[in-house]
Design a protein around this motif. Structure first.
Motif, PDB file in Angstrom:
ATOM      1  N   ILE A 130      -2.202 -26.972  51.559  1.00 42.10           N
ATOM      2  CA  ILE A 130      -1.261 -28.047  51.846  1.00 42.10           C
ATOM      3  C   ILE A 130      -2.003 -29.246  52.424  1.00 42.10           C
ATOM      4  O   ILE A 130      -1.788 -30.392  52.009  1.00 42.10           O
ATOM      5  CB  ILE A 130      -0.163 -27.557  52.816  1.00 42.10           C
ATOM      6  N   ALA A 131      -2.896 -28.995  53.380  1.00 43.31           N
ATOM      7  CA  ALA A 131      -3.698 -30.079  53.957  1.00 43.31           C
ATOM      8  C   ALA A 131      -4.546 -30.751  52.882  1.00 43.31           C
ATOM      9  O   ALA A 131      -4.676 -31.986  52.833  1.00 43.31           O
ATOM     10  CB  ALA A 131      -4.580 -29.534  55.071  1.00 43.31           C
ATOM     11  N   LEU A 132      -5.095 -29.936  52.001  1.00 45.88           N
ATOM     12  CA  LEU A 132      -5.961 -30.438  50.935  1.00 45.88           C
ATOM     13  C   LEU A 132      -5.222 -31.383  50.001  1.00 45.88           C
ATOM     14  O   LEU A 132      -5.792 -32.373  49.516  1.00 45.88           O
ATOM     15  CB  LEU A 132      -6.515 -29.240  50.157  1.00 45.88           C
ATOM     16  N   ALA A 133      -3.951 -31.126  49.769  1.00 48.43           N
ATOM     17  CA  ALA A 133      -3.167 -31.963  48.863  1.00 48.43           C
ATOM     18  C   ALA A 133      -3.002 -33.381  49.397  1.00 48.43           C
ATOM     19  O   ALA A 133      -2.806 -34.327  48.619  1.00 48.43           O
ATOM     20  CB  ALA A 133      -1.797 -31.331  48.631  1.00 48.43           C
ATOM     21  N   TYR A 134      -3.094 -33.550  50.708  1.00 41.13           N
ATOM     22  CA  TYR A 134      -2.950 -34.877  51.309  1.00 41.13           C
ATOM     23  C   TYR A 134      -4.254 -35.669  51.309  1.00 41.13           C
ATOM     24  O   TYR A 134      -4.253 -36.867  51.592  1.00 41.13           O
ATOM     25  CB  TYR A 134      -2.461 -34.750  52.755  1.00 41.13           C
ATOM     26  N   ALA A 135      -5.381 -34.997  51.041  1.00 40.86           N
ATOM     27  CA  ALA A 135      -6.691 -35.640  51.175  1.00 40.86           C
ATOM     28  C   ALA A 135      -6.892 -36.735  50.141  1.00 40.86           C
ATOM     29  O   ALA A 135      -6.570 -36.560  48.959  1.00 40.86           O
ATOM     30  CB  ALA A 135      -7.790 -34.582  51.047  1.00 40.86           C
ATOM     31  N   ILE A 136      -7.454 -37.859  50.582  1.00 36.35           N
ATOM     32  CA  ILE A 136      -7.743 -38.979  49.674  1.00 36.35           C
ATOM     33  C   ILE A 136      -9.207 -39.409  49.744  1.00 36.35           C
ATOM     34  O   ILE A 136      -9.611 -40.359  49.071  1.00 36.35           O
ATOM     35  CB  ILE A 136      -6.834 -40.190  49.984  1.00 36.35           C
ATOM     36  N   GLY A 137     -10.013 -38.745  50.572  1.00 34.52           N
ATOM     37  CA  GLY A 137     -11.402 -39.145  50.746  1.00 34.52           C
ATOM     38  C   GLY A 137     -12.279 -38.776  49.564  1.00 34.52           C
ATOM     39  O   GLY A 137     -11.859 -38.123  48.607  1.00 34.52           O
ATOM     40  N   ASP A 138     -13.536 -39.205  49.638  1.00 32.29           N
ATOM     41  CA  ASP A 138     -14.516 -38.850  48.605  1.00 32.29           C
ATOM     42  C   ASP A 138     -14.972 -37.400  48.768  1.00 32.29           C
ATOM     43  O   ASP A 138     -15.192 -36.690  47.784  1.00 32.29           O
ATOM     44  CB  ASP A 138     -15.728 -39.782  48.694  1.00 32.29           C
ATOM     45  N   TYR A 139     -15.113 -36.992  50.028  1.00 29.68           N
ATOM     46  CA  TYR A 139     -15.507 -35.618  50.356  1.00 29.68           C
ATOM     47  C   TYR A 139     -14.530 -35.050  51.369  1.00 29.68           C
ATOM     48  O   TYR A 139     -13.981 -35.773  52.199  1.00 29.68           O
ATOM     49  CB  TYR A 139     -16.928 -35.571  50.935  1.00 29.68           C
TER      50      TYR A 139
ATOM     51  N   LEU B 271      -4.208 -32.698  59.941  1.00 35.12           N
ATOM     52  CA  LEU B 271      -3.825 -31.521  60.710  1.00 35.12           C
ATOM     53  C   LEU B 271      -2.596 -30.894  60.074  1.00 35.12           C
ATOM     54  O   LEU B 271      -1.540 -31.524  60.002  1.00 35.12           O
ATOM     55  CB  LEU B 271      -3.517 -31.912  62.152  1.00 35.12           C
ATOM     56  N   ALA B 272      -2.729 -29.661  59.593  1.00 33.30           N
ATOM     57  CA  ALA B 272      -1.604 -28.940  58.975  1.00 33.30           C
ATOM     58  C   ALA B 272      -1.196 -27.823  59.925  1.00 33.30           C
ATOM     59  O   ALA B 272      -1.855 -26.785  60.002  1.00 33.30           O
ATOM     60  CB  ALA B 272      -2.005 -28.383  57.614  1.00 33.30           C
ATOM     61  N   ASP B 273      -0.113 -28.058  60.681  1.00 39.56           N
ATOM     62  CA  ASP B 273       0.270 -27.176  61.775  1.00 39.56           C
ATOM     63  C   ASP B 273       1.388 -26.224  61.363  1.00 39.56           C
ATOM     64  O   ASP B 273       2.520 -26.633  61.112  1.00 39.56           O
ATOM     65  CB  ASP B 273       0.719 -28.032  62.968  1.00 39.56           C
ATOM     66  N   ALA B 274       1.072 -24.934  61.309  1.00 39.69           N
ATOM     67  CA  ALA B 274       2.069 -23.914  60.976  1.00 39.69           C
ATOM     68  C   ALA B 274       2.478 -23.107  62.194  1.00 39.69           C
ATOM     69  O   ALA B 274       3.182 -22.109  62.072  1.00 39.69           O
ATOM     70  CB  ALA B 274       1.516 -22.978  59.900  1.00 39.69           C
ATOM     71  N   GLY B 275       2.036 -23.540  63.384  1.00 37.71           N
ATOM     72  CA  GLY B 275       2.323 -22.797  64.598  1.00 37.71           C
ATOM     73  C   GLY B 275       3.635 -23.216  65.247  1.00 37.71           C
ATOM     74  O   GLY B 275       4.410 -24.008  64.704  1.00 37.71           O
TER      75      GLY B 275
ATOM     76  N   GLU C  43       6.681 -23.476  57.118  1.00 37.78           N
ATOM     77  CA  GLU C  43       6.406 -22.046  57.249  1.00 37.78           C
ATOM     78  C   GLU C  43       4.911 -21.808  57.263  1.00 37.78           C
ATOM     79  O   GLU C  43       4.120 -22.655  56.817  1.00 37.78           O
ATOM     80  CB  GLU C  43       7.048 -21.263  56.106  1.00 37.78           C
ATOM     81  N   ASN C  44       4.538 -20.669  57.798  1.00 33.94           N
ATOM     82  CA  ASN C  44       3.127 -20.297  57.846  1.00 33.94           C
ATOM     83  C   ASN C  44       2.768 -19.553  56.558  1.00 33.94           C
ATOM     84  O   ASN C  44       3.251 -18.441  56.327  1.00 33.94           O
ATOM     85  CB  ASN C  44       2.850 -19.418  59.065  1.00 33.94           C
ATOM     86  N   LYS C  45       1.928 -20.166  55.743  1.00 38.65           N
ATOM     87  CA  LYS C  45       1.512 -19.552  54.486  1.00 38.65           C
ATOM     88  C   LYS C  45       0.121 -18.938  54.574  1.00 38.65           C
ATOM     89  O   LYS C  45      -0.501 -18.663  53.550  1.00 38.65           O
ATOM     90  CB  LYS C  45       1.561 -20.588  53.367  1.00 38.65           C
ATOM     91  N   GLY C  46      -0.359 -18.722  55.789  1.00 33.67           N
ATOM     92  CA  GLY C  46      -1.696 -18.173  55.948  1.00 33.67           C
ATOM     93  C   GLY C  46      -2.733 -19.272  55.883  1.00 33.67           C
ATOM     94  O   GLY C  46      -2.447 -20.412  55.495  1.00 33.67           O
ATOM     95  N   ILE C  47      -3.960 -18.925  56.247  1.00 30.17           N
ATOM     96  CA  ILE C  47      -4.986 -19.956  56.359  1.00 30.17           C
ATOM     97  C   ILE C  47      -5.289 -20.636  55.021  1.00 30.17           C
ATOM     98  O   ILE C  47      -5.493 -21.845  54.964  1.00 30.17           O
ATOM     99  CB  ILE C  47      -6.270 -19.372  56.996  1.00 30.17           C
TER     100      ILE C  47
END
Length: 443
Positions: free
Chosen positions: A132-141, A92-96, A122-126
Motif C-alpha cells: 500500500i505504501a509502495l503504491a503512493y511512491a513517486i520517487g526515482d528510487y 508512513l503506512a500505519d495499520a496499528g 486494516e492490517n494486511k501484514g508487513i
C-alpha cells in the motif's frame, strides 16, 4: 539478558559442543571488537546540503508502521527529516491502533510536507502494508526503513551520489545497499558493524547479507512488489527476485543504517521470528527452482543462514562455475588457507574449524577470487585451463572427486602461487569460483 536467551536457544537447537564453541568465539570477538560509529560532522553535512542542490534523484522512503514504541517511531522520523539530502518523501503506512503514533504523525505532517501519513483501514501484514505504501511512491528510487530503526544523516546523500556517479558512466543501478550496524534500545551504543561485500550470488543464497539500507528503482520494486506469503523475509524475497531480473547492483561501502536492538526485534531475539527464517528458506528454494537447479535448501545452526545442497552435480546445473574449493586445515584444526583474495591474502586464516567467523561467513558458500588447488573440484570445462596454468596434468582422486595433489606434484611446488595463477585464468575465461567450507583438506 539478550545474550543469555540467545545462548539457551542455541543450546536447545545445536547441543553442547556447538554451543561451547559458539560462546567461546563470541567472547573472543567481543574482546577484539573496537567499533565506533563515526557520524558525519556538521561541516560535512552542511557541504552535502550545498551539493544536494544540484542533484535531482528523488527518494520515496516507505515505512510500514504497526504500534511501535512512540519514542522509537519519533526517532525514526527525525532521522529522515534530518537528512542532508532534501529530495525525498517519507510514506508512513500505519495499520496499528496506537493513538500516540497517530498524533505524532499528524504533527510531523503539519510541519513537513514531505511526510505522507496514511492510516490503513486494516492490517494486511508487513508485505500487504508495504505494498500500500509502495503504491503512493513517486520517487526515482524507493528506500526501505523499519518503523523503529534509524537512517544516518548522510544516508540519502551517499545513495544519491552513488547513483549520480553510475549514471555519469551510463549505468542505471537496479538497486543499491549499504553497510549497517546495530543500535542499543536506548540509542546510546552502536555495535556489530556489518561491513558487506559486493554482490555475491552464493553468499546471498546463504544469507540476506544485503538487508539494510536498501534503495531500489521505483519501477522495479512496484513491478515486483512484496509477497505476503514471505512475510518476515519479504525483503530477502524481493532482493532475490530483483537479482533474477539481471539488475545492476551496487554496494555503498559505508554505514548508512542503524538497526535498533530491543526485546521484540530480530536483532535482539532471533527466536522471536522463526517464521521469518522459514520464509527466507522458501525464498531461496524459489530462486534455485526458477534457475532450474536441482537442490535442497537447509537451515544451518545459525538462524537466518542457509545451505544449498546441489543434487547431484553443481557443474552440470551451473555451467558458469569453473571451480569449487574448500578449506585447508592444519593438525591443530586451524584454517591455514583455501580461500584467497586476488592478491593472495588468505581469508579466515588461523580460525578454528568450529568457529564461524565474521558474520558467520567462514561457514557459508560464497563466490571467491581464488581458492587452493589442494582442496578443489574442477569443472570438465576448466581442466585445460588448469593444465596450462599449473604445468602438470589434472588428476582426479576417484574417492573425493577432487584434484589429487599428493600424486604427480613435486614436493617443492608453490601451491598458493599455482592456485592464484590458475584462478586468475579461470576468472578471465568467464567462470565463477565458489568456496564450499564443508569441503576440508588436511595439510
Amino acid at each position: 539478558m539478550g545474550n543469555i536467551k540467545k545462548t539457551i536457544n542455541y543450546l536447545k537447537k545445536n547441543g553442547i559442543k556447538d554451543t561451547y564453541y559458539a560462546v567461546k568465539e563470541r567472547i573472543s570477538q567481543a574482546k577484539q571488537e573496537n567499533y565506533t560509529y563515526a557520524a558525519p560532522t556538521a561541516e560535512m553535512l552542511s557541504r552535502q546540503r550545498e551539493l544536494s542542490a544540484g542533484k535531482n534523484c528523488i527518494f520515496s522512503i516507505i515505512v510500514p508502521v504497526y504500534d511501535p514504541c512512540p519514542e522509537y517511531f519519533c526517532a525514526m522520523v527525525d532521522s529522515v527529516i534530518s537528512q542532508s539530502y532534501p529530495h525525498f518523501e517519507l510514506i508512513l503506512a500505519d495499520a496499528g491502533k496506537n493513538e500516540d503514533i497517530m498524533k505524532h504523525a499528524a504533527n510531523y505532517q503539519s510541519i513537513d510536507k514531505r511526510i505522507k501519513y496514511h492510516r490503513l483501514a486494516e492490517n494486511k501484514g508487513i508485505s500487504g502494508n508495504s505494498n500500500i505504501a509502495l503504491a503512493y511512491a513517486i520517487g526515482d528510487y524507493v528506500g526501505l526503513l523499519d518503523h523503529d530503526d534509524l537512517l544516518t544523516p548522510d544516508a540519502l546523500y551517499e545513495m544519491a551520489s552513488a547513483i549520480e556517479i553510475a549514471n555519469s558512466n551510463k549505468i542505471t543501478p537496479g538497486f543499491l545497499y549499504s553497510d549497517e550496524d546495530k543500535l542499543s534500545s536506548d540509542g546510546r551504543i552502536y555495535y556489530d558493524c556489518h561491513r558487506k561485500t559486493k554482490l555475491n550470488l552464493d553468499l546471498i543464497l546463504s544469507n540476506n547479507y544485503i538487508c539494510h539500507f536498501l534503495v531500489m528503482r521505483r519501477e522495479m520494486i512496484q513491478t515486483l512488489g512484496f509477497r505476503p506469503d514471505y512475510d518476515g523475509a519479504q525483503d530477502y524475497d524481493l532482493i532475490l527476485r530483483a537479482i533474477e531480473t539481471k539488475a545492476i547492483v551496487l554496494h555503498v561501502d559505508k554505514v548508512l543504517y542503524h538497526w535498533r536492538s530491543h526485546a521484540d526485534s530480530t536483532a535482539e531475539n532471533p527466536q522471536s521470528k522463526q517464521y521469518a527464517y522459514d520464509a527466507g528458506k522458501r525464498a531461496v528454494e524459489d530462486f534455485i527452482r526458477n534457475r532450474g537447479y536441482n537442490g535442497i535448501v537447509h537451515h544451518t545452526k545459525h538462524l537466518g543462514f542457509y545451505q544449498v545442497e546441489y543434487l547431484p552435480d553443481v557443474f552440470g546445473m551451473r555451467p558458469e562455475v569453473g571451480i569449487i574449493g574448500g578449506k585447508l586445515l592444519n593438525k591443530r584444526n586451524k584454517i591455514t588457507g583455501g580461500i584467497y583474495l586476488a592478491d593472495g591474502t588468505p581469508l579466515y586464516n588461523g580460525l578454528h574449524k568450529e568457529y564461524s567467523g565474521y558474520m558467520h561467513r567462514a561457514t557459508l558458500w560464497q563466490e571467491a577470487d581464488a581458492i587452493d588447488i589442494r582442496a578443489m573440484k574442477i569443472s570438465p570445462l576448466a581442466v585445460a585451463i588448469f593444465e596450462t596454468a599449473a604445468g602438470f596434468p589434472y588428476i582426479e582422486n576417484l574417492d573425493t572427486g577432487r584434484f589429487d595433489w599428493r600424486n604427480g606434484v613435486t614436493e617443492d611446488a608453490d601451491f598458493k602461487e599455482i592456485s592464484l595463477a590458475f584462478c586468475k585464468k579461470v576468472k578471465k575465461a568467464g567462470f565463477t569460483i565458489v568456496w564450499d567450507p564443508q569441503m576440508i583438506e588436511e595439510v
